[in-house]
Design a protein around this motif. Structure first.
Motif, PDB file in Angstrom:
ATOM      1  N   THR A  33       0.817  -1.232  -0.068  1.00 50.00           N
ATOM      2  CA  THR A  33      -0.044  -0.015   0.065  1.00 50.00           C
ATOM      3  C   THR A  33       0.952   1.163  -0.028  1.00 50.00           C
ATOM      4  OG1 THR A  33      -1.744  -1.297   1.336  1.00 50.00           O
ATOM      5  CG2 THR A  33      -1.805   1.261   1.331  1.00 50.00           C
ATOM      6  N   ILE A  34       0.730   2.276  -1.029  1.00 49.09           N
ATOM      7  CA  ILE A  34       1.334   3.244  -1.066  1.00 49.09           C
ATOM      8  C   ILE A  34       0.870   4.390  -0.101  1.00 49.09           C
ATOM      9  CG2 ILE A  34       2.091   5.094  -2.674  1.00 49.09           C
ATOM     10  CD1 ILE A  34       1.875   3.049  -4.966  1.00 49.09           C
ATOM     11  N   PRO A  35       1.572   5.254   0.592  1.00 49.60           N
ATOM     12  CA  PRO A  35       1.051   6.207   1.317  1.00 49.60           C
ATOM     13  C   PRO A  35       0.260   7.297   0.532  1.00 49.60           C
ATOM     14  CG  PRO A  35       3.594   6.127   2.007  1.00 49.60           C
ATOM     15  CD  PRO A  35       3.163   5.196   0.795  1.00 49.60           C
ATOM     16  N   GLU A  36      -0.927   7.769   1.163  1.00 48.51           N
ATOM     17  CA  GLU A  36      -1.827   8.628   0.383  1.00 48.51           C
ATOM     18  C   GLU A  36      -1.057   9.865  -0.062  1.00 48.51           C
ATOM     19  OE1 GLU A  36      -6.092  10.380   1.007  1.00 48.51           O
ATOM     20  OE2 GLU A  36      -5.558   8.809   2.117  1.00 48.51           O
ATOM     21  N   GLY A  37      -1.003  10.244  -1.239  1.00 52.22           N
ATOM     22  CA  GLY A  37      -0.563  11.378  -1.602  1.00 52.22           C
ATOM     23  C   GLY A  37       0.832  11.399  -2.149  1.00 52.22           C
ATOM     24  N   ALA A  38       1.578  10.331  -2.197  1.00 53.60           N
ATOM     25  CA  ALA A  38       2.514  10.104  -2.548  1.00 53.60           C
ATOM     26  C   ALA A  38       2.757  10.187  -4.123  1.00 53.60           C
ATOM     27  CB  ALA A  38       3.265   8.707  -2.111  1.00 53.60           C
TER      28      ALA A  38
END
Length: 194
Positions: free
Chosen positions: A36-41
């Motif tokens: 899962t990619i951090p939000e906004g990255a």
């Protein structure tokens, strides 16, 4: 590049093959992490974040097995066109992705982390390649989706595989699109361990 005591934090046959082509036979420790990619990255931060996460995971594995300061190389690749595109969830997702990229350009970003276990060496970087697709028909796309190739690839395609015929040209490193920008990895490795 010192060819001994290197661990590849991946079971990707493409990455293994690239290392073998350069005379390196790494130990293989797949990194089983939540991707899962951090939000906004952005794509650059996302791929470096995931590469570092994989490298740290494998570091914990090898420390339990008493390996002596191995060098861990981890990588993560995404496709970017208006948003980050990872591996497809299913056939429909793969279809939607490739159809949206048809006759257009997109970016492929690979983040790499070179980490030496139990030391302060944790070096992450990214490489970006621009890829231009040809036009293709719905029938051609469905024939491709009938193969097993798209389903474990970021962006739902393998440039070195059957889908390569639909790539018009690229700007940048082909190995980066395959998921392992070797020239840059070797350059960074030699700079760290000079």
């Amino acid at each position: 590049m010192n060819k001994k005591n290197i661990i590849l934090a991946s079971s990707s046959q493409r990455r293994i093959d690239i290392m073998h082509q350069h005379g390196i036979n790494p130990a293989i420790f797949p990194a089983d992490v939540d991707e899962t990619i951090p939000e906004g990255a952005g794509m650059e931060d996302a791929v470096m974040y995931l590469a570092l996460k994989k490298a740290l995971f494998v570091e914990q594995m090898v420390l339990k097995e008493n390996h002596e300061h191995p060098v861990i190389i981890a990588a993560d690749t995404v496709v970017y066109k208006d948003k980050i595109i990872g591996k497809p969830k299913d056939r429909q997702d793969a279809y939607d992705t490739l159809w949206s990229l048809r006759a257009k350009e997109h970016f492929v970003a690979t983040g790499v982390c070179i980490l030496q276990a139990e030391t302060s060496i944790r070096h992450c970087f990214y490489e970006i390649t621009k890829v231009f697709f040809k036009d293709f028909t719905d029938q051609e796309l469905n024939a491709y989706l009938d193969t097993s190739e798209p389903y474990d690839k970021a962006g739902s395609y393998a440039i070195q595989g059957k889908f390569g015929q639909y790539v018009d040209h690229i700007e940048g490193d082909l190995n980066n699109v395959i998921g392992f920008p070797w020239d840059r990895i070797e350059l960074e490795f030699n700079h760290i361990f000079k």
